[in-house]
Design an enzyme around this catalytic site. Structure first.
Site, PDB file in Angstrom:
ATOM      1  N   LYS A 282     -12.870  -1.785   7.208  1.00  0.00           N
ATOM      2  CA  LYS A 282     -12.197  -2.856   7.958  1.00  0.00           C
ATOM      3  C   LYS A 282     -12.773  -2.902   9.382  1.00  0.00           C
ATOM      4  CE  LYS A 282      -8.933  -2.457   4.675  1.00  0.00           C
ATOM      5  NZ  LYS A 282      -8.891  -3.276   3.487  1.00  0.00           N
TER       6      LYS A 282
ATOM      7  N   TRP B 162       0.818  -1.210   0.000  1.00  0.00           N
ATOM      8  CA  TRP B 162       0.000   0.000   0.000  1.00  0.00           C
ATOM      9  C   TRP B 162       0.853   1.260   0.000  1.00  0.00           C
ATOM     10  CZ3 TRP B 162      -4.517  -0.182  -1.917  1.00  0.00           C
ATOM     11  CH2 TRP B 162      -5.282  -1.355  -1.805  1.00  0.00           C
TER      12      TRP B 162
ATOM     13  N   ASP C  63      -1.546   6.489   6.823  1.00  0.00           N
ATOM     14  CA  ASP C  63      -2.635   5.638   6.340  1.00  0.00           C
ATOM     15  C   ASP C  63      -2.971   4.628   7.450  1.00  0.00           C
ATOM     16  OD1 ASP C  63      -4.282   3.811   5.132  1.00  0.00           O
ATOM     17  OD2 ASP C  63      -3.001   3.461   3.383  1.00  0.00           O
TER      18      ASP C  63
HETATM   19  C1  LIG Z   1      -3.641   0.074   4.167  1.00  0.00           C
HETATM   20  C2  LIG Z   1      -4.573   0.345   3.042  1.00  0.00           C
HETATM   21  N1  LIG Z   1      -4.508   1.541   2.415  1.00  0.00           N
HETATM   22  C3  LIG Z   1      -5.336   1.840   1.398  1.00  0.00           C
HETATM   23  C4  LIG Z   1      -6.270   0.937   0.968  1.00  0.00           C
HETATM   24  C5  LIG Z   1      -7.157   1.305  -0.183  1.00  0.00           C
HETATM   25  O1  LIG Z   1      -8.406   1.532   0.297  1.00  0.00           O
HETATM   26  P1  LIG Z   1      -9.689   1.686  -0.643  1.00  0.00           P
HETATM   27  O2  LIG Z   1      -9.965   0.344  -1.224  1.00  0.00           O
HETATM   28  O3  LIG Z   1     -10.715   2.166   0.328  1.00  0.00           O
HETATM   29  O4  LIG Z   1      -9.348   2.692  -1.680  1.00  0.00           O
HETATM   30  C6  LIG Z   1      -6.392  -0.310   1.589  1.00  0.00           C
HETATM   31  C7  LIG Z   1      -7.404  -1.293   1.144  1.00  0.00           C
HETATM   32  O5  LIG Z   1      -7.450  -2.408   1.529  1.00  0.00           O
HETATM   33  C8  LIG Z   1      -5.521  -0.608   2.654  1.00  0.00           C
HETATM   34  O6  LIG Z   1      -5.585  -1.782   3.273  1.00  0.00           O
END
Ligand SMILES: Cc1ncc(COP(=O)(O)O)c(C=O)c1O
Length: 409
Positions: free
Chosen positions: A234, A115, A209
Site C-alpha cells: 500500500k 480484515w 495490523d
Molecule cells: C488491513 C489489511 N490486513 C491484511 C491484508 C491482507 O494482506 P495480504 O494481501 O498481503 O495478505 C490486507 C490486504 O489488503 C489489509 O488491507
C-alpha cells in the site's frame, strides 16, 4: 494510455512514486554498478545485505522503533501474519504458563471491519485457545450489522490474561481507522489495558495490523506493542514483503514450547527464524525489499514521517471537506461516522446507484482509476496512500466540485 494521464486511487497494490520506479527499472538491469540486476543478485551478496540493513534502519529511525523491537522481513503477506502471530503468541503463553491447559488460553480480538473479522476467523480455525471478541463494531452500528466506526471505549471487554490482543488499525475495505490521539473517543483504548489500569501490571501482547496505514503517520504507543505488521503493497512498495516489528520477548523458542505441549510451528512462521538470521534464513523477496528501501529513502529525503504525516493530514482534510459539501447537497452519504474515518481509504456512497455509476464513469474519463468500492460494501472508495500527491488530491477535489455543480444544474 500513458502513466501521466492516470491517477491510481487503487486500494493495493497501489501507486508508487515515478522516481522510485525509474530507479528500480535501472536496477533491474544493473544494480549499483555490479553488472547484475537486483532480481538476479545473490541475497547473500554484500550489496544485498546492505539493502536489508538500510531498509531496517530507515524504518527504525523514521518510526522511532526502540532497540527492544526487531524488524523482520517476511513473505506471505498480512494474511500469513493472521496465522503466524497466533502460533508465536500461543507458544509464548505456553512457555510462560506451563500449567494452564490449552482450553483455558484466550486470545482477544477487536473486530472493526472485514480484515479483523478474517483474522479472528483464522484464530478460531487454528484452535487450541478460546477467541474472545473484545468488541464487534457491527453491534454498535445503527443497523446492527455494518462496520461504520470504532465503538465506544466502554464497549471493549478485554480478558484478564489473554495470550494476545489483536486489532486492525486501518480497515482497508470499510474505511474505518482508529483515531491517533490517545484517549479520544475513537482511539484504541490503551488506557484500559493492565499497565494504565488501577493496580498496574504488564500489557498483554498487543498485535496490530498496520497493512494499510504503515508509514502514513506516527504509530501511537509503538513501544507497547508486541507485534506490528504491514504488507508493503500500500504505502511502501510492491507486494511480496511484509514488515513485522516484534518485541524481543515475543521472539520465542517455538520448539521448546512444542515440547511443553504447544502446537508445532512451521519454521517459516516462527519469528525467531527471521530474527536469528537477519531475515535471510531463506531467499527473501529481494526486489520488493529493494523497492521498499528506495521508497523510504525518498521519504527521508522529503523530510521523513513528520512531513509525510502532515501531507497526509491535509490530503484527507481536503477530500473529506469537499465530500462533506456533497453530503450537504444530499449527493453522497458517508458509511463511516466522523472521527473513525480513514486517512487512507475514503469510503462513501452516492445518493443512489445511478449517481455512483456516473461518478465513477466521469472520474474514469479524467484518468482517475480504481475508485469502485469493495464488492462487499459497494459505493466508492478512494485510496490516498503516501504516493498520491497533494496535487493529485487537489485534482480530485476540483473534479468533485465540478461534478456536484453538473448534477445540480
Ligand atoms: C488491513 C489489511 N490486513 C491484511 C491484508 C491482507 O494482506 P495480504 O494481501 O498481503 O495478505 C490486507 C490486504 O489488503 C489489509 O488491507
Amino acid at each position: 494510455m500513458d502513466r501521466t494521464q492516470v491517477i491510481n486511487f487503487g486500494p493495493g497494490p497501489s501507486a508508487l512514486p515515478d522516481s522510485v520506479l525509474e530507479e528500480s527499472a535501472k536496477a533491474l538491469l544493473n544494480f549499483q554498478g555490479t553488472g547484475i540486476g537486483i532480481s538476479e543478485i545473490s541475497h547473500r551478496s554484500k550489496e544485498f545485505g546492505a539493502v536489508v540493513k538500510r531498509l531496517e534502519q530507515l524504518i527504525r529511525t523514521q518510526l522511532d522503533v526502540p532497540p527492544t523491537h526487531h524488524i523482520l522481513f517476511i513473505q506471505g503477506g498480512g494474511t500469513q501474519q493472521f496465522s503466524s502471530f497466533v502460533l508465536n503468541m500461543l507458544a509464548r503463553y505456553r512457555l510462560l504458563h506451563p500449567n494452564i491447559p490449552d482450553e483455558e488460553h484466550v486470545m482477544d480480538y477487536v473486530v472493526t471491519g472485514s480484515w479483523s473479522k478474517k483474522a479472528a476467523e483464522e484464530a478460531r480455525r487454528l484452535g487450541g485457545a478460546h477467541v474472545n471478541i473484545v468488541v464487534d463494531a457491527r453491534e454498535h452500528s445503527s443497523d446492527g450489522k455494518s462496520f461504520t466506526g470504532i465503538p465506544p471505549h466502554e464497549a471493549f471487554k478485554f480478558s484478564a490474561d489473554p495470550a494476545l490482543i489483536y486489532y486492525c488499525e486501518n480497515e482497508t475495505v470499510h474505511g474505518v481507522q482508529f483515531a491517533q490521539e490517545d484517549r479520544t473517543p475513537s482511539s484504541f483504548p490503551f488506557h484500559l489495558l493492565a499497565r494504565d489500569a488501577p493496580g498496574g501490571g504488564a500489557i498483554p501482547p498487543l498485535v496490530a495490523d498496520y497493512s494499510s496505514s504503515f508509514m502514513s503517520r506516527k504509530i501511537p504507543r509503538l513501544a507497547d506493542h508486541a507485534v506490528i505488521f504491514a504488507g508493503a503493497q500500500k504505502n511502501i512498495g510492491p507486494s511480496g514483503v511484509t514488515i513485522v516489528i516484534v518485541r524481543e520477548d515475543c521472539l520465542v523458542d517455538v520448539d521448546a514450547a512444542a515440547k511443553m505441549g504447544a502446537a508445532p510451528v512451521p519454521k517459516m512462521l516462527a519469528y525467531k527464524t527471521y530474527s536469528d538470521s537477519g531475515s535471510l534464513y531463506n531467499t527473501p523477496p529481494t526486489f520488493a525489499i529493494y523497492v521498499a528501501m528506495l521508497v523510504l529513502e525518498r521519504m527521508e529525503n522529503v523530510g521523513g514521517l513528520k512531513v509525510v504525516e502532515e501531507t497526509n493530514r491535509r490530503k484527507q482534510e481536503k477530500l473529506y471537506g469537499v465530500l462533506k459539501e456533497s453530503e450537504g447537497k444530499n449527493l453522497i452519504r458517508f458509511n463511516v461516522k466522523d472521527g473513525s474515518r480513514s486517512w487512507m481509504n475514503v469510503v462513501f456512497r452516492g445518493k443512489d446507484e445511478e449517481l455512483e455509476k456516473q461518478f465513477l464513469a466521469s472520474g474514469e474519463a479524467q484518468g482517475f482509476k480504481s475508485m469502485k468500492g469493495h464488492r462487499s460494501v459497494g459505493g466508492i472508495r478512494v485510496s490516498i496512500y503516501n504516493a498520491i500527491t497533494e496535487e493529485q488530491v487537489d485534482k480530485l477535489v476540483s473534479f468533485i466540485k465540478e461534478f456536484n455543480e453538473k448534477i445540480a444544474a
